[in-house]
Write a protein that holds these residues in place. Structure first.
Motif, PDB file in Angstrom:
ATOM      1  N   PHE A   1     -77.612 -45.277 -13.322  1.00  0.00           N
ATOM      2  CA  PHE A   1     -77.346 -46.615 -13.833  1.00  0.00           C
ATOM      3  C   PHE A   1     -78.439 -47.581 -13.355  1.00  0.00           C
ATOM      4  O   PHE A   1     -78.999 -47.397 -12.270  1.00  0.00           O
ATOM      5  CB  PHE A   1     -75.996 -47.121 -13.311  1.00  0.00           C
ATOM      6  CG  PHE A   1     -74.802 -46.588 -14.048  1.00  0.00           C
ATOM      7  CD1 PHE A   1     -74.168 -47.352 -15.019  1.00  0.00           C
ATOM      8  CD2 PHE A   1     -74.295 -45.328 -13.755  1.00  0.00           C
ATOM      9  CE1 PHE A   1     -73.064 -46.868 -15.683  1.00  0.00           C
ATOM     10  CE2 PHE A   1     -73.184 -44.839 -14.419  1.00  0.00           C
ATOM     11  CZ  PHE A   1     -72.560 -45.612 -15.391  1.00  0.00           C
ATOM     12  N   PRO A   2     -78.712 -48.638 -14.131  1.00  0.00           N
ATOM     13  CA  PRO A   2     -79.742 -49.617 -13.751  1.00  0.00           C
ATOM     14  C   PRO A   2     -79.207 -50.683 -12.793  1.00  0.00           C
ATOM     15  O   PRO A   2     -79.280 -51.881 -13.054  1.00  0.00           O
ATOM     16  CB  PRO A   2     -80.129 -50.231 -15.099  1.00  0.00           C
ATOM     17  CG  PRO A   2     -78.874 -50.184 -15.900  1.00  0.00           C
ATOM     18  CD  PRO A   2     -78.184 -48.893 -15.492  1.00  0.00           C
ATOM     19  N   CYS A   3     -78.630 -50.245 -11.671  1.00  0.00           N
ATOM     20  CA  CYS A   3     -78.106 -51.175 -10.667  1.00  0.00           C
ATOM     21  C   CYS A   3     -78.062 -50.448  -9.330  1.00  0.00           C
ATOM     22  O   CYS A   3     -78.387 -49.265  -9.257  1.00  0.00           O
ATOM     23  CB  CYS A   3     -76.710 -51.681 -11.056  1.00  0.00           C
ATOM     24  SG  CYS A   3     -75.447 -50.377 -11.180  1.00  0.00           S
ATOM     25  N   ASN A   4     -77.664 -51.128  -8.284  1.00  0.00           N
ATOM     26  CA  ASN A   4     -77.652 -50.533  -6.940  1.00  0.00           C
ATOM     27  C   ASN A   4     -76.308 -50.802  -6.275  1.00  0.00           C
ATOM     28  O   ASN A   4     -75.985 -51.951  -5.973  1.00  0.00           O
ATOM     29  CB  ASN A   4     -78.779 -51.115  -6.088  1.00  0.00           C
ATOM     30  CG  ASN A   4     -79.045 -50.286  -4.843  1.00  0.00           C
ATOM     31  OD1 ASN A   4     -78.148 -49.599  -4.349  1.00  0.00           O
ATOM     32  ND2 ASN A   4     -80.262 -50.350  -4.330  1.00  0.00           N
ATOM     33  N   ASP A   5     -75.520 -49.752  -6.057  1.00  0.00           N
ATOM     34  CA  ASP A   5     -74.237 -49.927  -5.362  1.00  0.00           C
ATOM     35  C   ASP A   5     -74.379 -49.714  -3.855  1.00  0.00           C
ATOM     36  O   ASP A   5     -73.443 -49.954  -3.098  1.00  0.00           O
ATOM     37  CB  ASP A   5     -73.160 -49.005  -5.939  1.00  0.00           C
ATOM     38  CG  ASP A   5     -73.476 -47.511  -5.789  1.00  0.00           C
ATOM     39  OD1 ASP A   5     -73.992 -47.098  -4.742  1.00  0.00           O
ATOM     40  OD2 ASP A   5     -73.188 -46.747  -6.735  1.00  0.00           O
TER      41      ASP A   5
ATOM     42  N   ASP B   1     -71.363 -52.937 -20.538  1.00  0.00           N
ATOM     43  CA  ASP B   1     -72.637 -53.193 -19.866  1.00  0.00           C
ATOM     44  C   ASP B   1     -72.839 -52.277 -18.655  1.00  0.00           C
ATOM     45  O   ASP B   1     -72.181 -52.449 -17.627  1.00  0.00           O
ATOM     46  CB  ASP B   1     -72.693 -54.656 -19.415  1.00  0.00           C
ATOM     47  CG  ASP B   1     -74.058 -55.062 -18.867  1.00  0.00           C
ATOM     48  OD1 ASP B   1     -74.931 -54.184 -18.754  1.00  0.00           O
ATOM     49  OD2 ASP B   1     -74.239 -56.249 -18.549  1.00  0.00           O
ATOM     50  N   PRO B   2     -73.750 -51.296 -18.741  1.00  0.00           N
ATOM     51  CA  PRO B   2     -73.977 -50.403 -17.595  1.00  0.00           C
ATOM     52  C   PRO B   2     -74.664 -51.102 -16.427  1.00  0.00           C
ATOM     53  O   PRO B   2     -74.599 -50.617 -15.297  1.00  0.00           O
ATOM     54  CB  PRO B   2     -74.858 -49.295 -18.169  1.00  0.00           C
ATOM     55  CG  PRO B   2     -75.525 -49.896 -19.346  1.00  0.00           C
ATOM     56  CD  PRO B   2     -74.574 -50.901 -19.908  1.00  0.00           C
ATOM     57  N   SER B   3     -75.295 -52.252 -16.666  1.00  0.00           N
ATOM     58  CA  SER B   3     -76.045 -52.920 -15.596  1.00  0.00           C
ATOM     59  C   SER B   3     -75.134 -53.568 -14.556  1.00  0.00           C
ATOM     60  O   SER B   3     -75.588 -53.889 -13.460  1.00  0.00           O
ATOM     61  CB  SER B   3     -76.986 -53.977 -16.178  1.00  0.00           C
ATOM     62  OG  SER B   3     -76.273 -55.079 -16.692  1.00  0.00           O
ATOM     63  N   ILE B   4     -73.835 -53.757 -14.884  1.00  0.00           N
ATOM     64  CA  ILE B   4     -72.902 -54.345 -13.912  1.00  0.00           C
ATOM     65  C   ILE B   4     -71.971 -53.291 -13.318  1.00  0.00           C
ATOM     66  O   ILE B   4     -71.017 -53.614 -12.618  1.00  0.00           O
ATOM     67  CB  ILE B   4     -72.089 -55.499 -14.517  1.00  0.00           C
ATOM     68  CG1 ILE B   4     -71.205 -55.003 -15.669  1.00  0.00           C
ATOM     69  CG2 ILE B   4     -73.004 -56.627 -14.992  1.00  0.00           C
ATOM     70  CD1 ILE B   4     -70.219 -56.055 -16.166  1.00  0.00           C
ATOM     71  N   ALA B   5     -72.256 -52.016 -13.584  1.00  0.00           N
ATOM     72  CA  ALA B   5     -71.387 -50.939 -13.113  1.00  0.00           C
ATOM     73  C   ALA B   5     -71.210 -50.955 -11.599  1.00  0.00           C
ATOM     74  O   ALA B   5     -70.138 -50.616 -11.083  1.00  0.00           O
ATOM     75  CB  ALA B   5     -71.940 -49.592 -13.550  1.00  0.00           C
ATOM     76  N   CYS B   6     -72.247 -51.353 -10.871  1.00  0.00           N
ATOM     77  CA  CYS B   6     -72.196 -51.291  -9.408  1.00  0.00           C
ATOM     78  C   CYS B   6     -71.249 -52.318  -8.792  1.00  0.00           C
ATOM     79  O   CYS B   6     -70.981 -52.269  -7.593  1.00  0.00           O
ATOM     80  CB  CYS B   6     -73.603 -51.446  -8.835  1.00  0.00           C
ATOM     81  SG  CYS B   6     -74.691 -50.074  -9.285  1.00  0.00           S
ATOM     82  N   GLU B   7     -70.737 -53.240  -9.581  1.00  0.00           N
ATOM     83  CA  GLU B   7     -69.689 -54.134  -9.104  1.00  0.00           C
ATOM     84  C   GLU B   7     -68.337 -53.423  -9.069  1.00  0.00           C
ATOM     85  O   GLU B   7     -67.441 -53.818  -8.332  1.00  0.00           O
ATOM     86  CB  GLU B   7     -69.578 -55.368 -10.008  1.00  0.00           C
ATOM     87  CG  GLU B   7     -70.807 -56.249 -10.055  1.00  0.00           C
ATOM     88  CD  GLU B   7     -70.618 -57.425 -10.992  1.00  0.00           C
ATOM     89  OE1 GLU B   7     -69.459 -57.890 -11.139  1.00  0.00           O
ATOM     90  OE2 GLU B   7     -71.617 -57.875 -11.594  1.00  0.00           O
TER      91      GLU B   7
END
Length: 315
Positions: free
Chosen positions: A213-217, A188-194
């Motif tokens: 990626f579709p998230c914000n780190d 899942d690329p949407s949880i990459a920012c974890e």
């Protein structure tokens, strides 16, 4: 007494250890050989699939086809990427002079940089100033493979233990930590920012032309090592933050590449002018940050997104 094989499951795939190996590896501890040296994490021996399937998301031409890799004895991998502060200690202790990189016979002075439109060497940029602010706890960048190798040799001399730049198989084995998915956390690329400082929404705001990626780190450039969740081996930033040098000479054809953790340094180019970075960085989107992906850069090349970590031998 009959030898029994035990299976330790990590993210659903087995790493196989014998009774004896399991007992020994339980006794092995993480260690730091000197003040300011990298903290080292024990990586168990075992077997895991490396490479990628043809249908894997973002797969690049020339990636290793899916194959089983077997690490027969434990080794140690740095818990984090080598930091700016740790590299500074090496430079101040040795007065080391980096080798110049060349392109078409002309020296490349400084460090490669991306301004949002194009890449190019900037003479004023170096490991102290990659073109953006860094803390002493950020991963050092603008260092070449030659620089990383020199740092590892300095650690070896300083501590009496053999340190080195890890092989590509060691790096991928350690990054996967038993997983068989594009990233150690899954698919899942949407949880990459974890788990990683990668090309995210914050990055895309500054560089809108780049895939993300579709998230914000929360970070555009590098950040403090160890800030995100580790993998199952307890290693941080095996994906993102900084691309990391590995020891293998770059090979176009991986048919005969070793899968036992050894470095592949037999090359038609005897000087081994090209090496193989792994792991992706703060600038990497989905396709350039997967466990199987590899890059190709000159051994003396320096980039504002490229650093390293060390491996070490253990008895």
């Amino acid at each position: 007494m009959r030898k029994v094989i035990l299976s330790i499951l990590i993210l659903g795939l087995p790493i196989l250890l014998s009774n004896t190996a399991l007992r020994k590896e339980k006794e092995l501890k993480n260690f730091t050989d000197c003040k300011g040296c990298p903290e080292m994490v024990m990586i168990p021996s075992g077997t895991v699939f490396i490479g990628s399937y043809e249908e894997e998301i973002g797969r690049k031409k020339g990636e290793r086809n899916r194959i089983m890799a077997t690490i027969k004895k434990p080794f140690a991998m740095a818990k984090n990427e080598v930091t700016l502060g740790q590299y500074r200690m090496f430079m101040e202790d040795t007065n080391y002079k980096s080798k110049e990189a060349f392109y078409k016979g002309e020296p490349l002075v400084g460090c490669n940089y991306y301004d949002g439109k194009s890449y190019g060497y900037v003479a004023a940029h170096n490991w102290k100033n990659p073109g953006y602010p860094q803390r002493e706890t950020d991963p050092v960048v603008c260092v070449s493979w030659s620089d990383a190798d020199a740092y590892a040799k300095w650690l070896s001399k300083k501590t009496g233990r053999r340190y080195r730049v890890p092989s590509t198989v060691e790096f991928e084995y350690a990054s996967r930590a038993g997983s068989s998915t594009p990233w150690f956390w899954g698919t899942d690329p949407s949880i990459a920012c974890e788990y990683a400082n990668i090309g995210d929404k914050a990055f895309a705001n500054k560089f809108p032309s780049r895939a993300s990626f579709p998230c914000n780190d929360g970070y555009v450039f590098t950040t403090k090592v160890g800030r995100f969740k580790p993998n199952k081996f307890g290693l941080y930033d095996m994906v993102g933050n900084a691309w990391e040098w590995t020891n293998d000479c770059f090979q176009n054809d991986l048919t005969d590449a070793p899968v036992d953790g050894s470095s592949w340094t037999k090359n038609t180019n005897d000087a081994c002018a090209w090496r193989t970075p792994k792991g992706g960085s703060w600038i990497s989107g989905v396709s350039w940050s997967r466990a199987a992906v590899r890059s190709r850069d000159g051994a003396d090349y320096r980039s504002f997104m490229l650093g390293f970590r060390v491996a070490a031998e253990v008895e």
